[in-house]
Design a protein around this motif. Structure first.
Motif, PDB file in Angstrom:
ATOM      1  N   LYS A  78       6.152  47.853  -3.040  1.00 31.48           N
ATOM      2  CA  LYS A  78       4.731  47.486  -3.066  1.00 31.48           C
ATOM      3  C   LYS A  78       4.451  46.546  -4.234  1.00 31.48           C
ATOM      4  O   LYS A  78       5.202  46.508  -5.205  1.00 31.48           O
ATOM      5  CB  LYS A  78       3.861  48.748  -3.198  1.00 31.48           C
ATOM      6  N   ALA A  79       3.365  45.816  -4.143  1.00 31.98           N
ATOM      7  CA  ALA A  79       2.973  44.882  -5.197  1.00 31.98           C
ATOM      8  C   ALA A  79       2.865  45.615  -6.535  1.00 31.98           C
ATOM      9  O   ALA A  79       2.345  46.718  -6.607  1.00 31.98           O
ATOM     10  CB  ALA A  79       1.653  44.216  -4.843  1.00 31.98           C
ATOM     11  N   GLY A  80       3.396  45.011  -7.580  1.00 28.53           N
ATOM     12  CA  GLY A  80       3.362  45.594  -8.915  1.00 28.53           C
ATOM     13  C   GLY A  80       4.597  46.389  -9.268  1.00 28.53           C
ATOM     14  O   GLY A  80       4.829  46.689 -10.437  1.00 28.53           O
ATOM     15  N   GLU A  81       5.401  46.736  -8.282  1.00 24.14           N
ATOM     16  CA  GLU A  81       6.611  47.526  -8.549  1.00 24.14           C
ATOM     17  C   GLU A  81       7.705  46.669  -9.168  1.00 24.14           C
ATOM     18  O   GLU A  81       7.858  45.504  -8.831  1.00 24.14           O
ATOM     19  CB  GLU A  81       7.171  48.113  -7.247  1.00 24.14           C
ATOM     20  N   THR A  82       8.472  47.285 -10.054  1.00 27.91           N
ATOM     21  CA  THR A  82       9.683  46.675 -10.594  1.00 27.91           C
ATOM     22  C   THR A  82      10.852  47.451 -10.017  1.00 27.91           C
ATOM     23  O   THR A  82      10.809  48.673  -9.943  1.00 27.91           O
ATOM     24  CB  THR A  82       9.695  46.747 -12.136  1.00 27.91           C
ATOM     25  N   ALA A  83      11.879  46.728  -9.567  1.00 33.49           N
ATOM     26  CA  ALA A  83      13.023  47.382  -8.929  1.00 33.49           C
ATOM     27  C   ALA A  83      14.316  46.712  -9.382  1.00 33.49           C
ATOM     28  O   ALA A  83      14.313  45.571  -9.837  1.00 33.49           O
ATOM     29  CB  ALA A  83      12.898  47.297  -7.413  1.00 33.49           C
ATOM     30  N   THR A  84      15.412  47.448  -9.244  1.00 40.60           N
ATOM     31  CA  THR A  84      16.741  46.931  -9.544  1.00 40.60           C
ATOM     32  C   THR A  84      17.467  46.700  -8.228  1.00 40.60           C
ATOM     33  O   THR A  84      17.470  47.566  -7.352  1.00 40.60           O
ATOM     34  CB  THR A  84      17.535  47.943 -10.403  1.00 40.60           C
ATOM     35  N   ILE A  85      18.087  45.548  -8.091  1.00 41.27           N
ATOM     36  CA  ILE A  85      18.827  45.216  -6.871  1.00 41.27           C
ATOM     37  C   ILE A  85      20.117  46.033  -6.848  1.00 41.27           C
ATOM     38  O   ILE A  85      20.899  46.002  -7.796  1.00 41.27           O
ATOM     39  CB  ILE A  85      19.141  43.715  -6.815  1.00 41.27           C
ATOM     40  N   ARG A  86      20.335  46.771  -5.767  1.00 44.30           N
ATOM     41  CA  ARG A  86      21.529  47.623  -5.624  1.00 44.30           C
ATOM     42  C   ARG A  86      22.591  46.993  -4.729  1.00 44.30           C
ATOM     43  O   ARG A  86      23.781  47.201  -4.927  1.00 44.30           O
ATOM     44  CB  ARG A  86      21.139  48.988  -5.035  1.00 44.30           C
ATOM     45  N   LYS A  87      22.163  46.232  -3.701  1.00 43.62           N
ATOM     46  CA  LYS A  87      23.114  45.667  -2.747  1.00 43.62           C
ATOM     47  C   LYS A  87      22.431  44.520  -2.026  1.00 43.62           C
ATOM     48  O   LYS A  87      21.215  44.548  -1.813  1.00 43.62           O
ATOM     49  CB  LYS A  87      23.525  46.744  -1.735  1.00 43.62           C
ATOM     50  N   ILE A  88      23.218  43.515  -1.648  1.00 46.67           N
ATOM     51  CA  ILE A  88      22.707  42.412  -0.838  1.00 46.67           C
ATOM     52  C   ILE A  88      23.619  42.304   0.373  1.00 46.67           C
ATOM     53  O   ILE A  88      24.836  42.177   0.241  1.00 46.67           O
ATOM     54  CB  ILE A  88      22.680  41.088  -1.627  1.00 46.67           C
ATOM     55  N   SER A  89      23.025  42.379   1.561  1.00 38.71           N
ATOM     56  CA  SER A  89      23.816  42.327   2.792  1.00 38.71           C
ATOM     57  C   SER A  89      23.668  40.960   3.447  1.00 38.71           C
ATOM     58  O   SER A  89      22.860  40.142   3.040  1.00 38.71           O
ATOM     59  CB  SER A  89      23.359  43.430   3.748  1.00 38.71           C
ATOM     60  N   GLY A  90      24.455  40.734   4.470  1.00 42.10           N
ATOM     61  CA  GLY A  90      24.394  39.478   5.211  1.00 42.10           C
ATOM     62  C   GLY A  90      25.696  38.707   5.091  1.00 42.10           C
ATOM     63  O   GLY A  90      26.645  39.143   4.440  1.00 42.10           O
ATOM     64  N   ARG A  91      25.708  37.547   5.751  1.00 39.49           N
ATOM     65  CA  ARG A  91      26.887  36.684   5.706  1.00 39.49           C
ATOM     66  C   ARG A  91      27.086  36.161   4.282  1.00 39.49           C
ATOM     67  O   ARG A  91      26.184  36.134   3.475  1.00 39.49           O
ATOM     68  CB  ARG A  91      26.696  35.493   6.660  1.00 39.49           C
ATOM     69  N   ASP A  92      28.302  35.702   4.005  1.00 43.07           N
ATOM     70  CA  ASP A  92      28.626  35.170   2.674  1.00 43.07           C
ATOM     71  C   ASP A  92      27.675  34.061   2.261  1.00 43.07           C
ATOM     72  O   ASP A  92      27.255  33.996   1.114  1.00 43.07           O
ATOM     73  CB  ASP A  92      30.063  34.636   2.646  1.00 43.07           C
ATOM     74  N   GLU A  93      27.306  33.182   3.219  1.00 48.88           N
ATOM     75  CA  GLU A  93      26.423  32.057   2.897  1.00 48.88           C
ATOM     76  C   GLU A  93      25.049  32.562   2.456  1.00 48.88           C
ATOM     77  O   GLU A  93      24.439  32.017   1.539  1.00 48.88           O
ATOM     78  CB  GLU A  93      26.242  31.125   4.103  1.00 48.88           C
ATOM     79  N   VAL A  94      24.560  33.607   3.111  1.00 46.93           N
ATOM     80  CA  VAL A  94      23.249  34.170   2.772  1.00 46.93           C
ATOM     81  C   VAL A  94      23.300  34.806   1.396  1.00 46.93           C
ATOM     82  O   VAL A  94      22.418  34.580   0.556  1.00 46.93           O
ATOM     83  CB  VAL A  94      22.810  35.205   3.840  1.00 46.93           C
ATOM     84  N   ARG A  95      24.332  35.599   1.139  1.00 46.03           N
ATOM     85  CA  ARG A  95      24.467  36.238  -0.172  1.00 46.03           C
ATOM     86  C   ARG A  95      24.596  35.205  -1.287  1.00 46.03           C
ATOM     87  O   ARG A  95      24.013  35.344  -2.358  1.00 46.03           O
ATOM     88  CB  ARG A  95      25.658  37.209  -0.174  1.00 46.03           C
ATOM     89  N   GLN A  96      25.351  34.136  -1.029  1.00 47.60           N
ATOM     90  CA  GLN A  96      25.522  33.073  -2.020  1.00 47.60           C
ATOM     91  C   GLN A  96      24.186  32.376  -2.292  1.00 47.60           C
ATOM     92  O   GLN A  96      23.841  32.115  -3.440  1.00 47.60           O
ATOM     93  CB  GLN A  96      26.564  32.052  -1.534  1.00 47.60           C
ATOM     94  N   HIS A  97      23.427  32.098  -1.259  1.00 50.34           N
ATOM     95  CA  HIS A  97      22.118  31.453  -1.414  1.00 50.34           C
ATOM     96  C   HIS A  97      21.185  32.327  -2.251  1.00 50.34           C
ATOM     97  O   HIS A  97      20.525  31.835  -3.177  1.00 50.34           O
ATOM     98  CB  HIS A  97      21.505  31.165  -0.042  1.00 50.34           C
TER      99      HIS A  97
END
Length: 70
Positions: free
Chosen positions: A8-27
């Motif tokens: 939700k708006a105002g929340e701070t979060a830590t990224i745990r994982k990014i999924s998708g193709r290699d090109e998407v993750r690289q972007h």
């Protein structure tokens, strides 16, 4: 772990994982979305987000935001 679209708006979060193709993750990595980095949700509307990552505000559509797990 949950997709970034659940944050939700105002929340701070830590990224745990990014999924998708290699090109998407690289972007996303080039934009500053890397595992263990923090982001803040500035605005949310229908799953589309504006987030503060490092020193930049970036708009993400729901599809891209669903690839980022927090």
């Amino acid at each position: 772990m949950m997709p970034l679209t659940m944050a939700k708006a105002g929340e701070t979060a830590t990224i745990r994982k990014i999924s998708g193709r290699d090109e998407v993750r690289q972007h996303l990595a080039e934009l500053g979305f890397v595992v263990d980095s923090e982001l803040q949700v500035v605005s949310e509307m229908g799953g589309n987000l504006i987030v503060q990552v490092k020193d930049s505000r970036i708009a993400l559509d729901k599809t891209m935001a669903n690839r980022i797990m927090i």
